[in-house]
Design a protein around this motif. Structure first.
Motif, PDB file in Angstrom:
ATOM      1  N   ALA A 235      -4.051  -1.683   7.016  1.00  7.48           N
ATOM      2  CA  ALA A 235      -4.034  -2.678   8.088  1.00  7.48           C
ATOM      3  C   ALA A 235      -3.895  -4.102   7.560  1.00  7.48           C
ATOM      4  N   ASP A 236      -3.944  -4.273   6.246  1.00  7.67           N
ATOM      5  CA  ASP A 236      -3.845  -5.600   5.639  1.00  7.67           C
ATOM      6  C   ASP A 236      -2.381  -6.000   5.568  1.00  7.67           C
TER       7      ASP A 236
ATOM      8  N   TYR B 105       0.882  -1.170   0.000  1.00  6.06           N
ATOM      9  CA  TYR B 105       0.000   0.000   0.000  1.00  6.06           C
ATOM     10  C   TYR B 105       0.912   1.210   0.000  1.00  6.06           C
TER      11      TYR B 105
ATOM     12  N   ASN C 221      -3.060   0.849  -3.908  1.00  5.48           N
ATOM     13  CA  ASN C 221      -3.213  -0.463  -3.272  1.00  5.48           C
ATOM     14  C   ASN C 221      -2.912  -1.507  -4.345  1.00  5.48           C
TER      15      ASN C 221
ATOM     16  N   ALA D 157       2.071  -6.065  11.602  1.00  4.37           N
ATOM     17  CA  ALA D 157       0.980  -5.393  12.306  1.00  4.37           C
ATOM     18  C   ALA D 157       1.290  -5.267  13.797  1.00  4.37           C
TER      19      ALA D 157
ATOM     20  N   ASP E 144      -6.578   4.732   2.933  1.00  3.02           N
ATOM     21  CA  ASP E 144      -7.600   3.800   3.408  1.00  3.02           C
ATOM     22  C   ASP E 144      -6.991   2.991   4.537  1.00  3.02           C
ATOM     23  N   SER E 145      -7.465   3.213   5.761  1.00  2.23           N
ATOM     24  CA  SER E 145      -6.867   2.547   6.914  1.00  2.23           C
ATOM     25  C   SER E 145      -7.039   1.030   6.844  1.00  2.23           C
ATOM     26  N   SER E 146      -8.131   0.568   6.237  1.00  2.38           N
ATOM     27  CA  SER E 146      -8.341  -0.875   6.144  1.00  2.38           C
ATOM     28  C   SER E 146      -7.307  -1.514   5.217  1.00  2.38           C
ATOM     29  N   ALA E 147      -6.932  -0.810   4.144  1.00  4.14           N
ATOM     30  CA  ALA E 147      -5.898  -1.328   3.253  1.00  4.14           C
ATOM     31  C   ALA E 147      -4.542  -1.314   3.937  1.00  4.14           C
TER      32      ALA E 147
END
Length: 458
Positions: free
Chosen positions: A127-128, A84, A95, A134, A122-125
């Motif tokens: 966090a992947d 990302y 992404n 992580a 995009d925080s969800s991307a």
């Protein structure tokens, strides 16, 4: 292989990349051999040109060494990769997913490149990530958010990064574009190596640091993992490359620290463990995002603190800080000073009226510089418009008198600084000491105006 058939199952923008593989483990040409409808439409919309199968990848995407390396490593390892990326030059976030494909050619490898571009993070991307990355990022965030000593915690974070990278040296360097200066925010060096601390190079180093954006050329980072990469760096940036050679640097990973569109500085690790290059890149991509955010907050708070405590014209502490210090002394939370000095400028009102406030401001700055020069280790306050106060500790009365005489001598040697000075020594009650010093200052002022009646109105 029917690449079009493979891509027909992808709804997101996707294409097939080919990488020319050499026997020595390096790679050559990288091409986009096929693209699905979403990819072709993207080329039409943003590149304003139709997609041509089997074209050099630079015809579709910005040339980027890190992207090339990702394609190569995906094919070489046979494992999918995800990244990302902040495309800061374009104000976009990318992404990207790379998935290796079988190849029927001995010297050509293939992978599917699936991507999406958005204007905001995009925080969800983000966090992947792998569980290890992580966890590391979360621990870093907790450390930074839970500290009362920011600089010490950043020192610990840099030490952690150096150990994670298995590197000899790690550093956070802040850059000041306005003043063309660099400063070391935190650094860590392995004990058993001969790499010299950055403090040996930081003076004048901005001339090197300002070349890095061009060397990055829009990439999110610079990764030099072997002699082949180092040779490319030498060609792109000969002066920096020579400095790295002289410093014994064989490998380096460098990330810019950006927040809110502003370049704050850089983080780097040298002579890192190249076997973990992908893990290091993923870890630092996220960690530097967090670090830049925390540094930005720290610098903002520091700036606000300076604005709230420092007199913007003279650079000495302001009246609010002075009043707080006096209140703390009266409350017994801070010790009383040995001496109090009041110094007031004579003739400033006349100068402002006759020569303008610019001249008056210059005199105020000169006066503050004299007081700070004579009392470099003490707090100098601007108590009012043309009045200064100094609280002095650990000084004898003779030394106090010597320094006051030095103030008067320096004022006479200056262009327009004329001081009236009052002092009080040895009075434990700080408010009474201030009153005595103030009365002496006004007595000194009356004597001055008796000798210079032409300057009497202020």
């Amino acid at each position: 292989m029917d690449f079009d058939k493979i891509l027909s199952h992808y709804r997101a923008k996707a294409c097939v990349m080919s990488v020319e593989l050499f026997p020595d483990g390096s790679y050559g040409n990288i091409r986009v051999v096929a693209g699905n409808k979403a990819h072709c439409d993207d080329m039409e919309a943003f590149r304003h040109t139709p997609f041509v199968p089997n074209s050099p990848y630079e015809m579709c995407f910005p040339k980027n060494q890190n992207f090339e390396d990702h394609c190569f490593r995906c094919i070489q390892s046979g494992k999918p990769l995800h990244a990302y990326v902040d495309l800061y030059m374009m104000g976009l976030w990318l992404n990207m997913f790379l998935m290796p494909l079988d190849s029927d050619c001995e010297n050509i490898g293939y992978c599917v490149y699936c991507y999406d571009v958005t204007p905001k993070a995009d925080s969800s991307a983000m966090a992947d990530l792998s569980a290890e990355t992580a966890t590391y990022a979360l621990n870093t965030c907790i450390k930074l958010r839970g500290t009362d000593n920011v600089k010490q915690t950043f020192q610990e974070v840099v030490e952690d990064i150096r150990k994670t990278c298995g590197s000899d040296h790690c550093c956070i360097l802040l850059t000041d574009t306005e003043n063309r200066e660099c400063s070391i925010f935190a650094e860590s060096t392995r004990e058993d190596v001969k790499i010299k601390p950055m403090s040996r190079y930081v003076e004048g180093f901005y001339a090197i640091a300002e070349t890095w954006p061009e060397t990055l050329a829009g990439s999110t980072c610079i990764i030099v993992k072997d002699e082949r990469d180092m040779e490319k760096l030498r060609l792109a940036n000969p002066i920096w490359g020579s400095m790295l050679d002289l410093s014994g640097v064989k490998t380096i990973v460098l990330f810019p620290l950006r927040h809110g569109g502003e370049l704050l500085g850089y983080l780097w690790a040298v002579n890192f463990n190249v076997d973990d290059v992908l893990k290091i890149k993923e870890t630092l991509e996220v960690t530097t995002f967090l670090i830049a955010s925390e540094i930005s907050s720290y610098l903002l708070l520091n700036k606000l603190q300076i604005m709230s405590t420092i007199d913007s014209l003279t650079g000495v502490k302001n009246r609010n800080v002075m009043n707080n210090r006096i209140d703390q002394i009266v409350a017994g939370r801070k010790p009383s000073p040995d001496a109090v000095i009041f110094a007031d400028l004579n003739g400033l009102k006349r100068m402002n009226d006759d020569q303008g406030h610019i001249s008056g401001d210059k005199v105020l700055r000169s006066a503050a510089e004299i007081l700070q020069y004579v009392f470099p280790d003490e707090d100098v306050y601007r108590a009012g418009g043309d009045e200064f106060m100094v609280l002095v500790s650990n000084i004898t009365e003779n030394e106090l008198n010597t320094r006051v005489a030095k103030i008067r001598t320096m004022a006479k040697l200056s262009e327009n600084v004329r001081f009236s000075i009052g002092t009080c020594y040895g009075e434990p009650d700080v408010r009474r000491a201030m009153h005595i010093a103030d009365e002496q200052m006004y007595a000194d002022k009356n004597s001055f105006y008796a000798e210079h009646p032409e300057l009497k109105y202020r």
